[in-house]
Write an enzyme that holds these catalytic residues in place. Structure first.
Site, PDB file in Angstrom:
ATOM      1  N   GLU A 196     -14.902 -44.444  19.293  1.00  0.00           N
ATOM      2  CA  GLU A 196     -14.036 -43.687  18.382  1.00  0.00           C
ATOM      3  C   GLU A 196     -12.547 -43.841  18.746  1.00  0.00           C
ATOM      4  O   GLU A 196     -11.793 -42.873  18.737  1.00  0.00           O
ATOM      5  CB  GLU A 196     -14.437 -42.210  18.362  1.00  0.00           C
ATOM      6  CG  GLU A 196     -15.798 -41.971  17.741  1.00  0.00           C
ATOM      7  CD  GLU A 196     -16.097 -40.500  17.496  1.00  0.00           C
ATOM      8  OE1 GLU A 196     -16.864 -40.203  16.565  1.00  0.00           O
ATOM      9  OE2 GLU A 196     -15.565 -39.648  18.240  1.00  0.00           O
ATOM     10  N   GLU A 270     -23.297 -42.229  14.788  1.00  0.00           N
ATOM     11  CA  GLU A 270     -23.634 -40.904  15.313  1.00  0.00           C
ATOM     12  C   GLU A 270     -23.911 -39.998  14.128  1.00  0.00           C
ATOM     13  O   GLU A 270     -23.007 -39.603  13.397  1.00  0.00           O
ATOM     14  CB  GLU A 270     -22.487 -40.325  16.148  1.00  0.00           C
ATOM     15  CG  GLU A 270     -22.214 -41.054  17.446  1.00  0.00           C
ATOM     16  CD  GLU A 270     -21.103 -40.406  18.264  1.00  0.00           C
ATOM     17  OE1 GLU A 270     -20.604 -39.326  17.858  1.00  0.00           O
ATOM     18  OE2 GLU A 270     -20.725 -40.981  19.301  1.00  0.00           O
TER      19      GLU A 270
END
Length: 790
Positions: A196, A270
């Site tokens: 991320e 995710e």
């Protein structure tokens, strides 16, 4: 690989001796650990992931070997298979493997090779996520504390100080795990680059450096990068396959992904099954209906996914991190996941299994889940031995001024700063920061507590007739694991000053520094005495209990204050009486038949030193009245009637992130948003994430932010606390109360920035996927120094 022809028409006249030699060679060959090439391949095609050239939908479950006792790895992996997973996702925590520079740990609880081999034996593929940064509510996001010993280091950037250390780590990862790639007959099919990073920065060059380090380490399987929906284009590179992270609205998230990935398989890196817990906030269970609805959308459309978390487990030891601005994470990582903290099959587990069973490949069957591990209770027992920390001081380090833990080569724990003050009138002690909590004593009498959650870093020192000893006992929680605030040094943050009533500086000559690491050496050298009265000073309690049979259990900590627990040398993690977690998971392999030793570090002191083992956990019991600085926000006077708004407008009725620029920068300590109404006329509204821009248009750090005032927040039906609006996460949100009678507009949220700050605009992420929560429509923005009066 050589195959022996067993046709009956082939005559083989092996002598008995030759047969014995052939058998011995075969045994030795197998014992050597050679992984037979199985001719499997994994690639990314134009439309699908391709396993052996055929379309393969990844159904992945995330579980972290470091959060599971090694003895239970196979059990938890079997649970993944039974739930319908064909792959597991495994984070590596850099700080778990390289605890001091150049010294790597890959054995025992860090034996990831064994973990991957068990997955392969159970018929599962592995997606590896080695970092170097991983987040995961883990201490410092997996980055090792010793990086912070260099005051100038810039983490997760092209800074050579960081990059060189990361390269060395990834090279070692490759040495250990590259042999387990599918190309070598192992189970690893993909490797993630960073984690991320688009939220952190927009730096494709940095992503390329980490990608090259992974390739140089010997990995040749497909590499991928993940980002949340709103940051997919940040740092994007065509040579790293992109996937998107989300907890709801898969159709919209994949639409955003298609903007940078015109062709190729779609994947959610995710897919959030629940959420993690922070101290003082309600436990998150996660809503099953929305989770199943979104998963079925992906199953139907052929999109791949990784459930985060499929099984959370427990963040044992001191490894739990902290959310920003500063919300320490609890040690239980139950996460509201399908498989509970103790490995039990939940309602969500069976619902997931039943759903996936409708979308299996021809010939694919789900095995039955393994039996639940036995559970025991432990009758109540008392701890009677106590070792006060201030009477068990290590040798001090001498310093002219106090430094952070890292300067003294201390990774975590507590640190005592001791200084002698001259006689004099009332004074004030003030630090730039205290990371994270400090109990202040003058001549052994407690003066008060400094609390990072509230940014209160000063305390009054009474008048002194003689020289007096001032003790500042600082206890560190986990380092922040998300955003630029990962540069999270512990202890007292300079400058540190004393001033008298006339604002004159008080000169102090020497500081003595005592480091409490709570390692095995320190704990074994403590001197204990019988506890004679109610204890309210920091110290370690010792006791024993006996059991007839082993089983998992949950240690009841409701009578204790705040600290850490060890069972037979195993650190269970942290406890804190404010909740929501009131128990600590003890896995059966860490217990012994007969006598067991327990140590409890309690900084506050227990109501009574009594413990017991329960047969189920207590995950959602909040006791805010026990908070040592009271968890409620301080009473303030709020008023914007005399302040002109710097901006008035309306947000769009969609799920997109919006940025707003002011006509000219505004300056003030307090930022206030007034919400006039919500789209659709909803009674409840909120914010998933709020960022403010400096005069250069760059996001401001949240490091010193606190919530100064909020008119409404939902704390009963779910965790809708106002702090969720500024923590950097978009899955958890600030949500106003939905109960009738408490929903009148306007609603106000005021952020204390810690100091007067110049602001040029804001970035707003709306609440999505929450039933009956409307998106903000009309709003006004106020910035000033007089919005709040304390």
């Amino acid at each position: 690989m050589t195959h022996i022809n067993t046709r009956t028409d082939l005559k083989c006249n092996f002598t008995p001796v030759f047969k014995n030699l052939l058998y011995l060679f075969a045994v030795l060959f197998l014992m050597s650990g050679f992984i037979y090439p199985n001719n499997h391949s994994f690639k990314i095609g134009k439309h699908d992931f391709l396993l052996d050239g055929k379309p393969f939908q990844i159904r992945c479950g995330e579980l972290h070997f470091a959060r599971i006792p090694k003895e239970y790895w196979r059990h938890r992996i079997k649970m993944m298979k039974a739930m319908g997973m064909n792959t597991i996702c495994a984070y590596l925590f850099w700080n778990f493997h390289e605890r001091t520079p150049g010294n790597f740990k890959w054995d025992g609880e860090a034996d990831v090779v064994e973990f991957c081999k068990i997955a392969q034996e159970e018929g599962l593929w592995v997606i590896l996520r080695p970092g170097p940064y991983v987040c995961a509510e883990w201490e410092m996001g997996g980055l090792p504390w010793w990086l912070l010993k260099n005051e100038n280091i810039k983490l997760r950037t092209k800074d050579p100080l960081f990059v060189n250390a990361a390269r060395n780590y990834l090279k070692e990862v490759g040495r250990v795990l590259a042999p387990l790639q599918i190309s070598n007959g192992g189970p690893i099919i993909m490797v993630q680059v960073e984690n991320e990073h688009g939220f952190y920065a927009d730096d494709p060059e940095y992503m390329g450096i980490i990608k090259d380090a992974i390739l140089d380490a010997g990995f040749n399987v497909p590499l991928f990068a993940c980002n949340p929906t709103y940051h997919l284009d940040k740092g994007y590179r065509k040579d790293i396959f992109p996937v998107v992270n989300f907890g709801s609205n898969p159709e919209e998230a994949f639409r955003a992904l298609r903007k940078i990935l015109p062709e190729g398989p779609l994947m959610c890196g995710e897919f959030y099954s629940g959420w993690f817990d922070t101290w003082g906030n309600p436990h998150t269970f996660g809503k099953i209906d929305r989770y199943l609805e979104d998963m079925e959308y992906m199953l139907k459309t052929g999109a791949s996914f990784s459930i985060y978390m499929a099984h959370g487990g427990t963040t044992f030891g001191f490894w739990a991190g902290a959310d920003r601005p500063f919300k320490p994470d609890v040690s239980s990582y139950d996460y509201g996941a399908p498989v509970t903290e103790a490995g039990w099959a939940s309602e969500k587990f069976y619902a997931t299994r039943n759903l996936i069973s409708k979308y299996l490949m021809p010939g694919e069957e789900l095995p039955e889940p393994p039996e639940q591990n036995p559970v025991i209770t432990i009758p109540s027992f008392e701890l009677v031995e106590f070792a006060p920390l201030f009477e068990n001081l290590p040798d001090p380090k001498i310093s002219s001024e106090p430094k952070t833990m890292e300067f003294y080569d201390q990774s975590r724990g507590s640190i005592l700063y001791r200084v002698v003050l001259p006689p004099g009138e009332e004074a004030v002690f003030k630090a730039e920061g205290v990371h994270d909590f400090a109990w202040v004593f003058l001549n052994n009498k407690k003066l008060g507590v400094l609390d990072r959650r509230k940014q209160n870093y000063e305390i009054k020192i009474p008048e002194r007739d003689t020289e007096s000893v001032l003790d500042i006992f600082v206890h560190a929680m986990g380092r922040i694991n998300f955003g630029p605030e990962v540069h999270d040094r512990k202890g007292l943050i300079s400058p540190v000053i004393f001033r008298d009533k006339r604002n004159n500086l008080i000169d102090v000559q020497e500081w003595k520094i005592y480091n409490f690491s709570y390692d095995s050496v320190m704990l074994s050298n403590l001197k204990y005495d019988k506890a004679k009265e109610k204890i309210s000073v920091p110290g370690v309690w010792r006791g024993e209990f006996s059991i007839d049979k082993k089983g998992d259990t949950f240690l009841d900590m409701r009578r204790w204050g705040k600290g850490v627990v060890w069972i037979n040398g195993h650190c269970l993690g942290r406890f804190w009486n404010i909740g929501p977690t009131q128990t600590m998971y003890i896995p059966a392999p860490w217990l012994k038949k007969g006598k067991n030793e327990i140590l409890v570090l309690d900084i506050l002191g227990p109501e009574e030193p009594v413990l017991q083992g329960l047969n189920e956990p207590i995950l959602n019991m909040l006791l805010p009245g026990k908070d040592f600085t009271l968890s409620k926000r301080p009473d303030v006077k709020f008023n914007v009637s005399n302040t002109a708004p710097v901006r008035a407008g309306a947000f769009e009725n969609d799920n997109n992130m919006e940025s707003v620029r002011f006509n000219k920068p505004a300056k003030g300590r307090y930022f206030c948003i007034e919400i006039l109404n919500a789209h659709g006329g909803n009674r409840s509204t909120g914010i998933a994430e709020l960022d403010l821009f400096d005069i250069n248009g760059e996001p401001l750090s949240h490091q010193s932010w606190t919530i100064a005032y909020v008119s409404s927040e939902e704390l009963v039906e779910e965790n809708g606390a106002a702090e969720n609006a500024i923590d950097g996460q978009t899955f958890n949100c600030w949500i106003t109360e939905s109960k009738e009678g408490n929903t009148e507009y306007p609603h106000y949220l005021v952020v204390d920035l810690g100091k007067e700050t110049e602001i040029s605009g804001l970035r707003y992420v709306p609440v999505t996927g929450k039933d009956n929560t409307g998106k903000i429509r009309e709003y006004k923005i106020y910035i000033g120094n007089d919005i709040i009066k304390k």
